[in-house]
Structure formats: structure tokens, C-alpha cells
Design a protein around this motif. Structure first.
Motif, PDB file in Angstrom:
ATOM      1  N   ARG A  13       0.834  -1.217   0.000  1.00  0.00           N
ATOM      2  CA  ARG A  13       0.000   0.000   0.000  1.00  0.00           C
ATOM      3  C   ARG A  13       0.863   1.259   0.000  1.00  0.00           C
ATOM      4  NH1 ARG A  13      -0.644   4.044   2.839  1.00  0.00           N
ATOM      5  NH2 ARG A  13       0.934   3.125   4.205  1.00  0.00           N
ATOM      6  N   ARG A  14       0.492   2.215  -0.789  1.00  0.00           N
ATOM      7  CA  ARG A  14       1.166   3.519  -0.792  1.00  0.00           C
ATOM      8  C   ARG A  14       0.112   4.610  -0.713  1.00  0.00           C
ATOM      9  NH1 ARG A  14       4.868   1.156  -0.044  1.00  0.00           N
ATOM     10  NH2 ARG A  14       4.550   2.409   1.794  1.00  0.00           N
ATOM     11  N   THR A  15       0.506   5.732  -0.155  1.00  0.00           N
ATOM     12  CA  THR A  15      -0.359   6.909  -0.232  1.00  0.00           C
ATOM     13  C   THR A  15      -0.400   7.371  -1.686  1.00  0.00           C
ATOM     14  OG1 THR A  15       0.016   7.621   2.031  1.00  0.00           O
ATOM     15  CG2 THR A  15      -0.507   9.349   0.422  1.00  0.00           C
ATOM     16  N   TYR A  17      -1.377  10.265  -4.459  1.00  0.00           N
ATOM     17  CA  TYR A  17      -1.556  11.722  -4.541  1.00  0.00           C
ATOM     18  C   TYR A  17      -2.257  12.165  -5.821  1.00  0.00           C
ATOM     19  CZ  TYR A  17       1.687  11.573  -0.656  1.00  0.00           C
ATOM     20  OH  TYR A  17       2.270  11.288   0.553  1.00  0.00           O
ATOM     21  N   ARG A 136      -5.500   8.944   0.103  1.00  0.00           N
ATOM     22  CA  ARG A 136      -4.569   9.909   0.690  1.00  0.00           C
ATOM     23  C   ARG A 136      -5.165  10.391   2.000  1.00  0.00           C
ATOM     24  NH1 ARG A 136      -2.476  15.527  -2.033  1.00  0.00           N
ATOM     25  NH2 ARG A 136      -1.216  16.237  -0.291  1.00  0.00           N
ATOM     26  N   TRP A 137      -4.449  10.133   3.063  1.00  0.00           N
ATOM     27  CA  TRP A 137      -4.851  10.490   4.421  1.00  0.00           C
ATOM     28  C   TRP A 137      -4.606  11.982   4.573  1.00  0.00           C
ATOM     29  CZ3 TRP A 137      -3.826   6.393   8.620  1.00  0.00           C
ATOM     30  CH2 TRP A 137      -4.173   6.865   9.895  1.00  0.00           C
ATOM     31  N   ASN A 138      -5.549  12.707   5.079  1.00  0.00           N
ATOM     32  CA  ASN A 138      -5.368  14.158   5.191  1.00  0.00           C
ATOM     33  C   ASN A 138      -5.776  14.660   6.570  1.00  0.00           C
ATOM     34  OD1 ASN A 138      -6.201  17.083   4.937  1.00  0.00           O
ATOM     35  ND2 ASN A 138      -5.237  16.747   2.956  1.00  0.00           N
ATOM     36  N   THR A 139      -4.856  15.429   7.154  1.00  0.00           N
ATOM     37  CA  THR A 139      -5.157  16.068   8.441  1.00  0.00           C
ATOM     38  C   THR A 139      -4.903  17.579   8.333  1.00  0.00           C
ATOM     39  OG1 THR A 139      -2.907  15.484   9.101  1.00  0.00           O
ATOM     40  CG2 THR A 139      -4.677  14.099   9.972  1.00  0.00           C
ATOM     41  N   GLY A 140      -4.919  18.067   7.097  1.00  0.00           N
ATOM     42  CA  GLY A 140      -4.631  19.484   6.865  1.00  0.00           C
ATOM     43  C   GLY A 140      -5.886  20.340   6.911  1.00  0.00           C
ATOM     44  N   TRP A 176       9.400   3.962   0.444  1.00  0.00           N
ATOM     45  CA  TRP A 176      10.432   4.742   1.111  1.00  0.00           C
ATOM     46  C   TRP A 176      11.163   3.829   2.081  1.00  0.00           C
ATOM     47  CZ3 TRP A 176       8.854   5.572   6.370  1.00  0.00           C
ATOM     48  CH2 TRP A 176       7.508   5.297   6.612  1.00  0.00           C
ATOM     49  N   ARG A 178      12.828   2.360   5.423  1.00  0.00           N
ATOM     50  CA  ARG A 178      12.608   2.348   6.886  1.00  0.00           C
ATOM     51  C   ARG A 178      13.936   2.181   7.614  1.00  0.00           C
ATOM     52  NH1 ARG A 178       8.409   1.838   3.414  1.00  0.00           N
ATOM     53  NH2 ARG A 178       6.448   2.160   4.481  1.00  0.00           N
TER      54      ARG A 178
HETATM   55  C1  LIG Z   1      -1.734  10.704  11.167  1.00  0.00           C
HETATM   56  C2  LIG Z   1      -1.413  10.924   9.705  1.00  0.00           C
HETATM   57  C3  LIG Z   1      -1.657  12.150   9.123  1.00  0.00           C
HETATM   58  C4  LIG Z   1      -1.390  12.380   7.757  1.00  0.00           C
HETATM   59  N1  LIG Z   1      -1.676  13.591   7.191  1.00  0.00           N
HETATM   60  C5  LIG Z   1      -1.424  13.791   5.889  1.00  0.00           C
HETATM   61  C6  LIG Z   1      -1.759  15.034   5.281  1.00  0.00           C
HETATM   62  O1  LIG Z   1      -2.330  15.932   5.893  1.00  0.00           O
HETATM   63  N2  LIG Z   1      -1.463  15.191   3.962  1.00  0.00           N
HETATM   64  C7  LIG Z   1      -0.862  14.196   3.221  1.00  0.00           C
HETATM   65  O2  LIG Z   1      -0.579  14.375   2.037  1.00  0.00           O
HETATM   66  N3  LIG Z   1      -0.542  12.985   3.794  1.00  0.00           N
HETATM   67  C8  LIG Z   1      -0.809  12.770   5.095  1.00  0.00           C
HETATM   68  N4  LIG Z   1      -0.519  11.549   5.660  1.00  0.00           N
HETATM   69  C9  LIG Z   1       0.070  10.488   4.818  1.00  0.00           C
HETATM   70  C10 LIG Z   1       1.562  10.326   5.084  1.00  0.00           C
HETATM   71  O3  LIG Z   1       2.227  11.492   4.670  1.00  0.00           O
HETATM   72  C11 LIG Z   1       2.055   9.076   4.364  1.00  0.00           C
HETATM   73  O4  LIG Z   1       1.476   7.967   4.982  1.00  0.00           O
HETATM   74  C12 LIG Z   1       3.560   8.987   4.409  1.00  0.00           C
HETATM   75  O5  LIG Z   1       4.134   9.874   3.528  1.00  0.00           O
HETATM   76  C13 LIG Z   1       4.057   7.606   4.082  1.00  0.00           C
HETATM   77  O6  LIG Z   1       3.684   7.211   2.788  1.00  0.00           O
HETATM   78  P1  LIG Z   1       2.930   5.840   2.543  1.00  0.00           P
HETATM   79  O7  LIG Z   1       1.557   5.999   3.122  1.00  0.00           O
HETATM   80  O8  LIG Z   1       2.921   5.651   1.048  1.00  0.00           O
HETATM   81  O9  LIG Z   1       3.691   4.751   3.234  1.00  0.00           O
HETATM   82  C14 LIG Z   1      -0.824  11.331   6.990  1.00  0.00           C
HETATM   83  C15 LIG Z   1      -0.571  10.070   7.592  1.00  0.00           C
HETATM   84  C16 LIG Z   1      -0.881   9.876   8.918  1.00  0.00           C
HETATM   85  C17 LIG Z   1      -0.630   8.505   9.523  1.00  0.00           C
END
Ligand SMILES: Cc1cc2nc3c(=O)[nH]c(=O)nc-3n(C[C@H](O)[C@H](O)[C@H](O)COP(=O)(O)O)c2cc1C
Length: 189
Positions: A13-15, A17, A136-140, A176, A178
Motif C-alpha cells: 500500500r502507498r499513499t 496523490y 490519501r490520508w489528510n489532516t490538513g 520509502w 525504513r
Molecule cells: C496521522 C497521519 C496524518 C497524515 N496527514 C497527511 C496530510 O495531511 N497530507 C498528506 O498528504 N498525507 C498525510 N498523511 C500520509 C503520510 O504522509 C504518508 O502515509 C507517508 O508519507 C508515508 O507514505 P505511505 O503511506 O505511502 O507509506 C498522513 C498520515 C498519517 C498517519
């Protein structure tokens, strides 16, 4: 040879964009949310609430993102940046799932509930990935402030834990590196 599909999905799994302009099949989001409700949850408090933004509402959320960017830039006295790009980041998603926490009175309960909500987010992401859907997880900005709360019509005791932008990946970022396991592990025997 033993098969370990969960471990494989966790590794792969990857984030994501950037998403293709393709909608999600009927029922897929419900499948993801249903899976997310099976996470460990102390006291079975089931604190998660889901608000799914889809269809034309994704465009309205993208417009709100632009407004928030304008306001923040004005407040900080900074250039507003590429507003079209800010809008596209949201508008390209097939759906945006908000994970909202029902906030308990007790602090310890709130912490444990938050942990469960976060696990639910991850499960949602993993099950999506199994179906070739990226997240894409977002907390912004999209998760902050009264305008977003009002858009989602949240109750007084509901807090946004985060939101997930979902869609079919246009591009999958590389993995990436670890820290070596021995740098982050101690054994006591
Ligand atoms: C608690 C948390 C908050 C995050 N907030 C953001 C965010 O606001 N914007 C964003 O682009 N990614 C966000 N991410 C995604 C991470 O940046 C991402 O998981 C990280 O770069 C690792 O990449 P991967 O998910 O492909 O392993 C968040 C992840 C977590 C766990």
C-alpha cells in the motif's frame, strides 16, 4: 509455502496523490466502511462516524478548500499559491471519506477512541488498496475549522479525526526506506 495476504497488502500500500477521473463502483465505499467497523475497539464504544462526500459535493468541497487557502494566505500575509492546484487536489478524488470521532467525556476514553478511529482509517485504506483503490490520508486544512464542520454538518460532540481522499491511482509513489529493525527494537530476555 504459506500465503500472507494481509502482510503483502500492508507492504504494498502507498499513499496516492493523483487519481484517475473514474468513479467508484456502487457499494464499494460501503464495503470499505463496513470493514473499518471491525477494528479493535476497547469497551466497544464504536466512536467512529463516517461522512462520505461524493458526486457533485466533491466539487463543493474543492471550492471550500480554495476559500480556506485564500483565508489562510490573507491571515498569514503570504502569497495565495496555485489555487487551481489546491482545488484539483480535492476535485480529482472520486470521494472523500471523513472519519469523525464521537467525543466522550472521559479523557482516557477519548484517547482510546481516537486510537480506534485511526485503526479504522488504516483498515479502510488497506481494504481499498486490495480493490485497487488508492487513498490519501489528510489532516490538513480540509479537516480544520468551522467552515468544514458546517459543510459536514457535525454535531457539537463530534471531532474530525481525518479525511481520506479516494480514487483509482494515476500514479503510485515509490516505497520509502525504513530504519533497520535493530535500530528500533530492543529485546528483553
Ligand atoms: C496521522 C497521519 C496524518 C497524515 N496527514 C497527511 C496530510 O495531511 N497530507 C498528506 O498528504 N498525507 C498525510 N498523511 C500520509 C503520510 O504522509 C504518508 O502515509 C507517508 O508519507 C508515508 O507514505 P505511505 O503511506 O505511502 O507509506 C498522513 C498520515 C498519517 C498517519
Amino acid at each position: 509455502m504459506a500465503s500472507h495476504p494481509v502482510a503483502e497488502t500492508v507492504r504494498q500500500r502507498r499513499t496516492v496523490y493523483s487519481f484517475r477521473p473514474e468513479s467508484l463502483p456502487e457499494g464499494l465505499i460501503e464495503d470499505l466502511l463496513e470493514a473499518a467497523c471491525h477494528v479493535p475497539n476497547h469497551k466497544h464504544s464504536q466512536p467512529w462516524r463516517f461522512v462520505v462526500v461524493r458526486g457533485k459535493a466533491v466539487g463543493r468541497l474543492a471550492d471550500l478548500r480554495v476559500e480556506l487557502q485564500r483565508e489562510r494566505a490573507a491571515k498569514d500575509g503570504r502569497p495565495v499559491g496555485d489555487l487551481a492546484a489546491f482545488r484539483a487536489e480535492v476535485a480529482q478524488a472520486a470521494a472523500v471519506v471523513y472519519v469523525v470521532q464521537a467525543v466522550a467525556e472521559d479523557e482516557k476514553r477519548r484517547q482510546e477512541d481516537y486510537a480506534s478511529c485511526m485503526i479504522a482509517v488504516y483498515v479502510l485504506q488497506l481494504v481499498a488498496w486490495e480493490r485497487q483503490v488508492g487513498a490519501r490520508w489528510n489532516t490538513g486544512q480540509l479537516t480544520r475549522g468551522e467552515a468544514v464542520r458546517s459543510f459536514l454538518d457535525l454535531g457539537a460532540r463530534e471531532e474530525i479525526a481525518c479525511c481520506l481522499l479516494l480514487g483509482y491511482p494515476e500514479q503510485v509513489p515509490p516505497d520509502w526506506s525504513r530504519k533497520p529493525l535493530q535500530d528500533v527494537t530492543r529485546y528483553i530476555e
